[in-house]
Design a protein around this motif. Structure first.
Motif, PDB file in Angstrom:
ATOM      1  N   LEU A 153       0.819  -1.240  -0.039  1.00 28.07           N
ATOM      2  CA  LEU A 153       0.001  -0.052  -0.034  1.00 28.07           C
ATOM      3  C   LEU A 153       0.814   1.245   0.016  1.00 28.07           C
ATOM      4  CD1 LEU A 153      -2.780  -1.237   2.483  1.00 28.07           C
ATOM      5  CD2 LEU A 153      -3.096  -0.816   0.126  1.00 28.07           C
ATOM      6  N   ALA A 154       2.070   0.948   0.058  1.00 29.90           N
ATOM      7  CA  ALA A 154       2.991   2.153   0.168  1.00 29.90           C
ATOM      8  C   ALA A 154       2.846   3.255  -1.051  1.00 29.90           C
ATOM      9  CB  ALA A 154       4.452   1.839   0.299  1.00 29.90           C
TER      10      ALA A 154
ATOM     11  N   LEU B 194      -0.610   5.069  -1.348  1.00 26.52           N
ATOM     12  CA  LEU B 194      -0.820   5.703  -0.122  1.00 26.52           C
ATOM     13  C   LEU B 194      -0.305   6.921  -0.477  1.00 26.52           C
ATOM     14  CD1 LEU B 194      -2.363   5.779   2.398  1.00 26.52           C
ATOM     15  CD2 LEU B 194      -0.354   4.955   3.547  1.00 26.52           C
TER      16      LEU B 194
ATOM     17  N   ILE C 104      -1.963   9.176  -3.230  1.00 33.74           N
ATOM     18  CA  ILE C 104      -3.201   9.754  -2.475  1.00 33.74           C
ATOM     19  C   ILE C 104      -2.825  11.035  -1.511  1.00 33.74           C
ATOM     20  CG2 ILE C 104      -5.260   9.225  -1.009  1.00 33.74           C
ATOM     21  CD1 ILE C 104      -5.132   6.403  -2.207  1.00 33.74           C
ATOM     22  N   LEU C 105      -1.844  10.875  -0.719  1.00 35.13           N
ATOM     23  CA  LEU C 105      -1.461  11.949   0.148  1.00 35.13           C
ATOM     24  C   LEU C 105      -1.043  12.962  -0.491  1.00 35.13           C
ATOM     25  CD1 LEU C 105       0.194   9.754   3.110  1.00 35.13           C
ATOM     26  CD2 LEU C 105      -2.094  11.010   3.090  1.00 35.13           C
TER      27      LEU C 105
END
Length: 54
Positions: free
Chosen positions: A11-12, A15, A18-19
């Motif tokens: 998920l790195a 994620l 998205i951030l």
């Protein structure tokens, strides 16, 4: 048969993407905060007052 193992990024990567997108959107909204007040005005017609004698 020999199967090659698929390397999962986990998920790195999603994620982080998205951030970064959320941070960019917030930066744009904060930067445009001073300019948006003039464009947000809405014209509302005033109600006509009736004369007291009628």
């Amino acid at each position: 048969m020999i199967y090659s193992e698929e390397k999962s990024t986990g998920l790195a990567v999603p994620l982080i993407a998205i951030l970064l997108a959320i941070t960019g959107i917030i930066a744009v909204l904060v930067g445009a905060g001073g300019h948006s007040s003039a464009g947000a005005r809405v014209w509302v017609p005033q109600a006509q007052q009736q004369e007291a004698g009628q």
